[in-house]
Design a protein around this motif. Sequence first.
Motif, short mmCIF file in Angstrom:
data_model
loop_
_atom_site.label_atom_id
_atom_site.label_comp_id
_atom_site.label_asym_id
_atom_site.label_seq_id
_atom_site.Cartn_x
_atom_site.Cartn_y
_atom_site.Cartn_z
N GLY A 1 0.72 -1.17 -0.09
CA GLY A 1 0.19 -0.07 -0.03
C GLY A 1 0.95 1.20 -0.07
N VAL B 1 -2.58 -4.18 -3.42
CA VAL B 1 -3.41 -3.55 -2.28
C VAL B 1 -4.27 -2.34 -2.89
CG1 VAL B 1 -2.12 -4.78 -0.54
CG2 VAL B 1 -1.44 -2.44 -1.22
N ARG B 2 -5.08 -1.78 -1.96
CA ARG B 2 -5.81 -0.50 -2.26
C ARG B 2 -4.72 0.59 -2.45
NH1 ARG B 2 -10.71 1.97 1.20
NH2 ARG B 2 -11.17 3.81 -0.39
N SER B 3 -4.90 1.43 -3.60
CA SER B 3 -3.78 2.51 -3.70
C SER B 3 -4.80 3.43 -4.54
CB SER B 3 -2.79 1.70 -4.71
OG SER B 3 -3.43 1.57 -5.90
N SER C 1 -4.77 -1.02 -9.72
CA SER C 1 -5.01 -1.82 -8.73
C SER C 1 -5.67 -2.94 -9.24
CB SER C 1 -5.92 -1.05 -7.54
OG SER C 1 -5.31 0.08 -7.30
#
Length: 123
Positions: free
Chosen positions: A52, A71-73, A79
Amino acid sequence: MFNPRKPKVAATASSGKLELLRSLGADLAIDYTRENFEDLPEKFDGVYDTVGQAERGLKAVKEGGKVVAIVRSAPPAISFALTSTDSILEKLEPYLESGKVKAVIDPNGQFPFSKTLEAFFLS
């Protein structure tokens, strides 16, 4: 005859895991507790962010390079979610059996799914 250049692979880990990175084929093992990979003079064609911190990857990538976050970005990083199904795992089986792909179990042991974040952030 077409002969693509072998990509150079750099990877980051804490001091105790650098040798593991080298054994997995990393050409450059970077201790993230001692140096910032985004400050290195050499820039990268691609950065895969698993923790992240895509904004750091954006500083380390060459012009025209890509940052992929699993991962969330935030944009402009790309993503995607990692999922597995029986058919995907069946396709992986020959690679696992031949040793072309090997599962790496953390020396600290296996982690239950509920501890996924902790597994990524242990040093």
